[in-house]
Design an enzyme around this catalytic site. Sequence first.
Site, PDB file in Angstrom:
ATOM      1  N   TYR A  52      28.621 -41.760 -34.807  1.00  0.00           N
ATOM      2  CA  TYR A  52      27.448 -41.590 -35.663  1.00  0.00           C
ATOM      3  C   TYR A  52      26.274 -42.431 -35.161  1.00  0.00           C
ATOM      4  CZ  TYR A  52      30.976 -39.780 -38.991  1.00  0.00           C
ATOM      5  OH  TYR A  52      31.999 -39.093 -39.600  1.00  0.00           O
ATOM      6  N   LEU A 190      30.324 -31.959 -50.345  1.00  0.00           N
ATOM      7  CA  LEU A 190      29.248 -30.995 -50.610  1.00  0.00           C
ATOM      8  C   LEU A 190      29.339 -29.816 -49.650  1.00  0.00           C
ATOM      9  CD1 LEU A 190      26.310 -33.518 -51.090  1.00  0.00           C
ATOM     10  CD2 LEU A 190      27.446 -32.205 -52.886  1.00  0.00           C
ATOM     11  N   ALA A 191      30.502 -29.690 -48.981  1.00  0.00           N
ATOM     12  CA  ALA A 191      30.727 -28.602 -48.010  1.00  0.00           C
ATOM     13  C   ALA A 191      29.632 -28.582 -46.957  1.00  0.00           C
ATOM     14  CB  ALA A 191      30.837 -27.262 -48.719  1.00  0.00           C
ATOM     15  N   GLY A 193      26.637 -29.592 -47.139  1.00  0.00           N
ATOM     16  CA  GLY A 193      25.310 -29.279 -47.651  1.00  0.00           C
ATOM     17  C   GLY A 193      25.202 -27.903 -48.284  1.00  0.00           C
ATOM     18  N   LEU A 194      26.305 -27.140 -48.290  1.00  0.00           N
ATOM     19  CA  LEU A 194      26.272 -25.815 -48.911  1.00  0.00           C
ATOM     20  C   LEU A 194      26.239 -25.890 -50.432  1.00  0.00           C
ATOM     21  CD1 LEU A 194      28.850 -23.808 -46.753  1.00  0.00           C
ATOM     22  CD2 LEU A 194      26.365 -23.602 -46.718  1.00  0.00           C
ATOM     23  N   LEU A 195      26.807 -26.961 -50.996  1.00  0.00           N
ATOM     24  CA  LEU A 195      26.884 -27.090 -52.449  1.00  0.00           C
ATOM     25  C   LEU A 195      25.738 -27.974 -52.948  1.00  0.00           C
ATOM     26  CD1 LEU A 195      30.739 -27.661 -52.781  1.00  0.00           C
ATOM     27  CD2 LEU A 195      29.462 -25.497 -52.770  1.00  0.00           C
TER      28      LEU A 195
END
Length: 344
Positions: A52, A190-191, A193-195
Amino acid sequence: MKLVRLGKTELMVTKPSLGCLPLQRCSKDYAVELLRAAYDGGINFYDTANAYTDSEEKIGLALSDVRNNIIIATKSMARDRDGVLRSIEQSLRMLKTDYIDLFQLHNPDILPDPADPDGAYAGAAEAKKRGWIRHIGITAHRHTVAREAIASGNFETLQFPFSYISAPEDLSLAGECKEADIGFIAMKGLAGGLLHNAAACHAFMEQYDNVVPIWGVQTLEELQQWFDLARENPPLTEELQAVMDADRKALVGSFCRSCGYCMPCPVGIEIRNCARMDMLLRRSPWQQYYTPEWTAKMERIEDCIQCGACASRCPYGLDPAALMKYMLADWRTYGPSQEKKVTE
């Protein structure tokens, strides 16, 4: 703040905890402010990785003076003993600490063999012997590797993608870890950023008393949202259940877990990353995906021969070819739009 025992490590970590991948997108000053706000609000568990970029460095800058009050997890993608030891030495320097609470082998394609004296597990075991790390875990995107890790008895924690659009075989890992007394760390809650309904995501996680979600946040507003939910602890209402059901129906076919079962591609497309490019662009420094190397990888999507091999191998029922076509269009517009913001 609720505390959860992280399996046989006996570490008591906060629920929620902080996933520090998105710190890459923050300036150093803002990352320090964000991390101090997380600490001041009661979060004691911070998950990062060598991969990261400067995330470890930012944690060291922000929290080294309260090191004894927090629990740090990091990871290495090294696949051999010496590489793991070098990675851990680097992590210790960046984090400004002389020990790591939890070291995780980062998403190996096959389960590391503890009997291999030159393997990655041997490096982790040596680091533990030296006092550099205190516990050994593993992260995975493939449920086969995850189950092998649980059955092996060699890992104290498992980190795995876990959200309310996860497949049933993935969701069952939480119970399997609980039975084996292995700490379960939920990434991608949040998958990727999908959720978008944080209350629904929170209520889902609250159904599992042994699951520790590491929410990836990159703004103070996002952090405050998780603090508010932890304080208010809204129940799983009919309304939130309806949100979850609608998201499952709409998104289950869109979430690439990067497990790699779809590869190799006959025309050389790097499916496992190209099929989740929207998440990579929005959850890490986007500029790195517009280098000549990545441009070549993304443009290779145009060479897809629609053979269907990737779809036939996907354990989640995705259509990677269609997904990558969308990702290519998004990639072509996202970078220029961000550059425009900078110039404006």
